[in-house]
Design a protein around this motif. Structure first.
Motif: not given
Length: 334
Positions: A190-194
């Protein structure tokens, strides 16, 4: 010795002094240098786990040095740097654990402590390329990832793999192991950074599971459906995994953080000849094979943060919030 003690449901971990354990026959006493958190610890704190008993010392992952030997243990083990296998009493059936199977940290004293006593059969030499903090991040997540990917799904080099929920310890170790053996891996988060961090670890691409058509987007990215899917969520999104799986594909899940699967259309399973596999922890052979793969490819577990033992409650809250990328580690001894 100092330990982090849990006195009851929804109580904070607190530093406490208790007697140092003595190794019994066939056991070793490990002076722990580092321990790592798992979601299991948070669930126990919340009372959402079987066999609860308080007070207890949590912690399934640990690495340290053997300082004392119980009766019958070879003297050569004294002074060895080791990592601890947290899965005990698996039993004789390699296909499933026995009723007597336990995980370190409940019901028995865990690794959020300066010392822990375990049967000598459950310690293995610390991989030489890892620090104590890195090695402590490996045991539970590593054996779970290895069994899911290789023992259960029988992942082969060159296959397309989808790993959901990247960021947790098991998912990240599954990614690293799959990439190491030559598989092509895509991930969800759910995280673009991840998603970007996963690409830096070797993932070919990824998609946000918050998007409506994330499964079809990933199949398009990958140039075809997935031979192996490794999942820990289950829940309502599981049907999308059936659509993303290749004919003859294997879907293996080791958790159910989103709860029960509301619909499982049988035609999508039998017409595509899919295998849906459950997986939990691993045998002693799985643990040994996992360590061998880690050493062969010099894999280094991703560590999100290292905190002192006294800040164990803060570490638990970070785990509960789910913002970490990799394992949260407690440093116990310098």
């Amino acid at each position: 010795m100092h330990v982090l003690q849990l006195d009851g449901i929804d109580q904070p971990l607190h530093l406490q002094q208790v007697p140092t354990p003595e190794p019994g026959p066939g056991q070793v006493l490990v002076q722990l240098h580092a321990a790592a958190l798992n979601h299991r610890d948070v669930w126990i704190q919340k009372g959402q786990y079987a066999g609860l008993r308080y007070p207890c010392i949590l912690g399934s992952d640990g690495a340290g040095v053997i300082t004392e030997l119980g009766e019958g243990v070879e003297e050569a083990l004294r002074g060895q740097a080791v990592v601890i296998n947290p899965g005990h009493n698996w039993g004789d059936n390699p296909h499933a654990q026995a009723r007597s199977f336990t995980i370190l940290g409940l019901p028995h004293q865990g690794t959020f402590a300066e010392y822990v006593s375990v049967d000598a059969r459950y310690v293995r030499s610390l991989p030489q390329h890892l620090s104590f903090e890195q090695a402590a991040a490996l045991p539970l997540g590593g054996v779970t990832a290895y069994r899911a990917a290789f023992t259960r799904a029988r992942l082969q080099p060159g296959e397309r793999v989808l790993i959901t929920g990247i960021g947790g310890g098991v998912a990240l170790l599954a990614l690293q192991m799959a990439v190491a053996v030559g598989a092509q891996v895509w991930v969800t988060s759910g995280s673009a950074a991840k998603l970007e961090q996963a690409r830096q670890l070797g993932a070919k691409g990824g998609a946000s599971y918050k998007e409506e058509k994330w499964a079809s987007e990933l199949v398009k990215q990958a140039g075809g459906p997935f031979d192996v899917i490794i999942d820990s969520a289950a829940g309502a999104g599981f049907e999308a995994l059936l659509d993303a799986a290749a004919p003859g594909g294997r879907i293996v899940f080791y958790g159910g953080t989103l709860g029960a699967i509301p619909q499982l259309p049988p035609a999508k399973v039998f017409w595509k000849q899919l295998s849906i596999l459950g997986s939990t922890m691993g045998t002693e052979q799985d643990f040994a094979a996992m360590l061998s793969l880690v050493e062969q490819h010099r894999l280094v577990p991703v560590v999100d943060q290292v905190l002192p033992l006294a800040q164990g409650e803060a570490a638990m809250r970070r785990m509960d919030e789910g913002q970490q990328f990799g394992k949260i580690v407690l440093k116990i001894r310098s």
